[in-house]
Design an enzyme around this catalytic site. Structure first.
Site, PDB file in Angstrom:
ATOM      1  N   HIS A  49      39.933  40.760  29.535  1.00 40.77           N
ATOM      2  CA  HIS A  49      39.615  40.590  30.948  1.00 40.77           C
ATOM      3  C   HIS A  49      40.826  41.027  31.767  1.00 40.77           C
ATOM      4  O   HIS A  49      41.973  40.793  31.375  1.00 40.77           O
ATOM      5  CB  HIS A  49      39.257  39.141  31.250  1.00 40.77           C
ATOM      6  CG  HIS A  49      38.743  38.932  32.636  1.00 40.77           C
ATOM      7  ND1 HIS A  49      37.787  39.728  33.212  1.00 40.77           N
ATOM      8  CD2 HIS A  49      39.071  38.011  33.591  1.00 40.77           C
ATOM      9  CE1 HIS A  49      37.534  39.317  34.433  1.00 40.77           C
ATOM     10  NE2 HIS A  49      38.301  38.282  34.693  1.00 40.77           N
ATOM     11  N   HIS A  54      39.988  39.775  40.691  1.00 42.32           N
ATOM     12  CA  HIS A  54      39.337  40.276  39.481  1.00 42.32           C
ATOM     13  C   HIS A  54      37.839  40.359  39.699  1.00 42.32           C
ATOM     14  O   HIS A  54      37.272  39.638  40.532  1.00 42.32           O
ATOM     15  CB  HIS A  54      39.668  39.406  38.256  1.00 42.32           C
ATOM     16  CG  HIS A  54      39.258  37.976  38.378  1.00 42.32           C
ATOM     17  ND1 HIS A  54      38.537  37.309  37.417  1.00 42.32           N
ATOM     18  CD2 HIS A  54      39.484  37.048  39.356  1.00 42.32           C
ATOM     19  CE1 HIS A  54      38.335  36.055  37.787  1.00 42.32           C
ATOM     20  NE2 HIS A  54      38.896  35.874  38.962  1.00 42.32           N
ATOM     21  N   CYS A  58      35.338  44.872  34.902  1.00 42.71           N
ATOM     22  CA  CYS A  58      36.646  44.439  35.397  1.00 42.71           C
ATOM     23  C   CYS A  58      37.743  45.461  35.106  1.00 42.71           C
ATOM     24  O   CYS A  58      38.714  45.578  35.857  1.00 42.71           O
ATOM     25  CB  CYS A  58      37.016  43.085  34.806  1.00 42.71           C
ATOM     26  SG  CYS A  58      37.137  43.063  33.000  1.00 42.71           S
TER      27      CYS A  58
END
Length: 232
Positions: A62, A74, A163
């Protein structure tokens, strides 16, 4: 005509595995979401505005852009931005249910969370991707400003707008996802291997039909890959 089930199955597997990039594991004795670490869990003194932060998870990574003052921008799948404008409700930590529904509906938001909420207990790597872009790294302030401009609801795609695409656009000016590309190449290799095994089986069977009897050493070569293909 019947569609080849191998590419369909591979595509379905890809979607399921990519979904795990954001899902947080829940403890066995918990009936709800695990709470994030308390504020101050991470030492943010080494982070600079515009830094690219990575948090390795079970299968994928991530990503986020550090904005300073313990804030990270994010991109997260989330169903709420498409059904409500209540900012306080949207700003609450994204639960697995919201996340899964966001993936299904292909909706997301670029949100700003604390480092603790962003990392959720995982280890953090800083600017680890810079080595892959060499001279393409934008200025730290430019990266942070790009992230801030994109805050809000957005479309989401596991393969084309996740992301990693978000942070590479912000810091390097090009939205790419290396982990998605690598996984897609792996799936393509599996599909090609499956097809080559099936083709060799068909050629072997055709030779048996045309020539009558195949040598005994040929039979294992034909049927062993076939059974492995069926089992796989």
């Amino acid at each position: 005509t019947m569609k080849n089930p191998v590419p369909q199955a591979a595509s379905l597997l890809l979607e399921k595995l990519m979904l795990l990039v954001h899902i947080r594991p829940l403890p066995a004795d918990s009936g709800g979401e695990t709470p994030p670490p308390a504020p101050g869990y991470y030492d943010t003194s080494c982070f600079k505005r515009g830094d690219l932060l990575e948090v390795p998870r079970t299968l994928f990574i991530h990503f986020g852009i550090y904005l300073g003052e313990n804030r990270v921008a994010h991109l997260m799948p989330d169903i709420l931005p498409s059904i409500t404008g209540d900012r306080r409700q949207i700003q609450q930590v994204v639960t697995n249910k919201r996340l899964i529904l966001g993936v299904i509906a292909r909706t997301a938001s670029v949100r700003v969370d604390t480092v603790e909420d962003f990392a959720y207990g995982g280890s953090i790597l800083v600017n680890h991707m810079d080595r892959l872009f060499e001279d393409q790294v934008l200025g730290s302030e430019e990266a942070a400003r790009r992230a801030e401009k994109l805050v809000g609801a957005t479309a989401y795609s596991l393969l084309w707008n996740n992301c990693e695409h978000f942070v590479t656009y912000c810091r390097y000016g090009a939205p790419v996802s290396f982990q998605t590309d690598k996984f897609c190449e792996t799936v393509k290799m599996i599909i090609r291997d499956q097809r080559s095994v099936l083709a060799s089986v068909l050629v072997g069977l055709a030779s048996i039909v045309c020539l009558g009897v195949a040598p005994s050493t040929t039979l294992p070569t034909i049927f062993i890959p076939f059974f492995l293909w069926m089992a796989g």
